[in-house]
Design an enzyme around this catalytic site. Sequence first.
Site, PDB file in Angstrom:
ATOM      1  N   HIS A 400       0.807  -1.217   0.000  1.00 50.05           N
ATOM      2  CA  HIS A 400       0.000   0.000   0.000  1.00 50.05           C
ATOM      3  C   HIS A 400       0.844   1.274   0.000  1.00 50.05           C
ATOM      4  O   HIS A 400       0.318   2.377  -0.140  1.00 50.05           O
ATOM      5  CB  HIS A 400      -0.948   0.013   1.199  1.00 50.05           C
ATOM      6  CG  HIS A 400      -2.345   0.427   0.842  1.00 50.05           C
ATOM      7  ND1 HIS A 400      -2.608   1.375  -0.117  1.00 50.05           N
ATOM      8  CD2 HIS A 400      -3.549   0.034   1.299  1.00 50.05           C
ATOM      9  CE1 HIS A 400      -3.910   1.554  -0.213  1.00 50.05           C
ATOM     10  NE2 HIS A 400      -4.512   0.738   0.625  1.00 50.05           N
ATOM     11  N   ASP A 404      -2.617   1.640  -4.781  1.00 53.03           N
ATOM     12  CA  ASP A 404      -3.901   1.955  -4.170  1.00 53.03           C
ATOM     13  C   ASP A 404      -4.989   1.062  -4.774  1.00 53.03           C
ATOM     14  O   ASP A 404      -4.797   0.409  -5.803  1.00 53.03           O
ATOM     15  CB  ASP A 404      -4.245   3.428  -4.379  1.00 53.03           C
ATOM     16  CG  ASP A 404      -3.251   4.354  -3.693  1.00 53.03           C
ATOM     17  OD1 ASP A 404      -2.903   4.074  -2.529  1.00 53.03           O
ATOM     18  OD2 ASP A 404      -2.823   5.339  -4.332  1.00 53.03           O
TER      19      ASP A 404
END
Length: 429
Positions: A400, A404
């Site tokens: 992350h 995304d």
Amino acid sequence: MAENIVMPQLGESVTEGTISKWLVNIGDQIKKYDPVCEVITDKVNAEVPSTFSGTVSEIIVQEGETVAVGTLICRIAVEDQAIAPVEAKTSAAAQAQQADDVTTQAAMNPRYSPAVLKLAQENNLDLSRMEGSGVAGRITRKDILEILQGKRQAAAAFASIAEPPSKPSQPVAEPARDIPKPSVPVDDLPAVHSPLTQADETIPVTAIRRTIAARMVKSKQEIPHAWLTIECDVTNLVRHRNQIKEEFKKKEGIQLTYLPFFIKSVVEALKEFPILNSQWADDHMIVKKAIHLSIAVATDQSLFVPVIKDADQKSIYGLAKAIDELVKKTREGRLGLEDITGGTFTVNNTGSFGSVLSAPIVTPPQVAILSVEAIVKRPVVIDHMIAVRDMMNICLSLDHRVLDGLVCGRFLQSVKQKIEGYGTDTRLY
């Protein structure tokens, strides 16, 4: 002046290695490029060659030890400066006398390491009845583990709870009142009732398993994981493969599995979303131009991740051939350094053992890993009607810090569309 041999870096992102076996001894004459030891990492087993010709003067790291890349593991005295090993400086008579003194002292005052004492207590072993393989007969942790694994005759090593001592020095405490004494001697009871047969099994951690564990823990600690999953209708692919797999096997000599089709879909989607083919580098990100696809291959002992180089330039047949070659190399222990380095994205075929949903762990420096799950028949609604279709989940784990949900969702949709688009008009070559 002795030259140093250090732990090499056997693969991208490999930071340590384990000496599994020394192929030379102190005092051996070796030539340049002769192997000196075998090293195990989480990715490959390899021999470490000498970079000098000369005499092995010192071995620093012992078998079974894990050290960081760049650590000194042994020294080589070059030919024109060869020095006798330390052991040669002492006469044979002095060595024998010294060994006798050490053995006598060890026999009079045996000492055990905390690890040896703990294992002996946990498994009810009598150390005084054992012979060790260490210096002066000292018992090592390896000796204990070999007994627990049945590699040695262990009957005399276990502390007897039924046989009375030959010279009792203290009275034996009476048993508790609520526990009756056995009516027959303990030695006459069936073996299944012996507490010695109920001991838990102790399995030593191999060097490969220890390295994998360290890397997986590091990955989970450093990478903020997230994951997505989506289902695919692979009915048309299943039908098409069933129609051509026998002919393909006769023509090419290899099995046509589903994995090449899935990989082809992934590499084409990576071209559309190259950010998933990137690396995190603290203050910047590196988008890799080449697509070198890693595949997970399991053996009975461990898990390896060989790499299909330039996977985006291969046809489905080319991918099938590359997969077959890498799987054979892995299971035969023939993987080389070039086979396990450079991966930019990983596909994990967890469906091969029946998994229907998973969240794999990202392998740094990569930023994503895709699992393809088992194909199962399920009722689905098509045009307001229920139909039985071949369905499969694909699961993406992501870093992350780099990726995304939006870009990963679009990437999965692209992979799904390509997988569902396979049919009778799909070209294999």
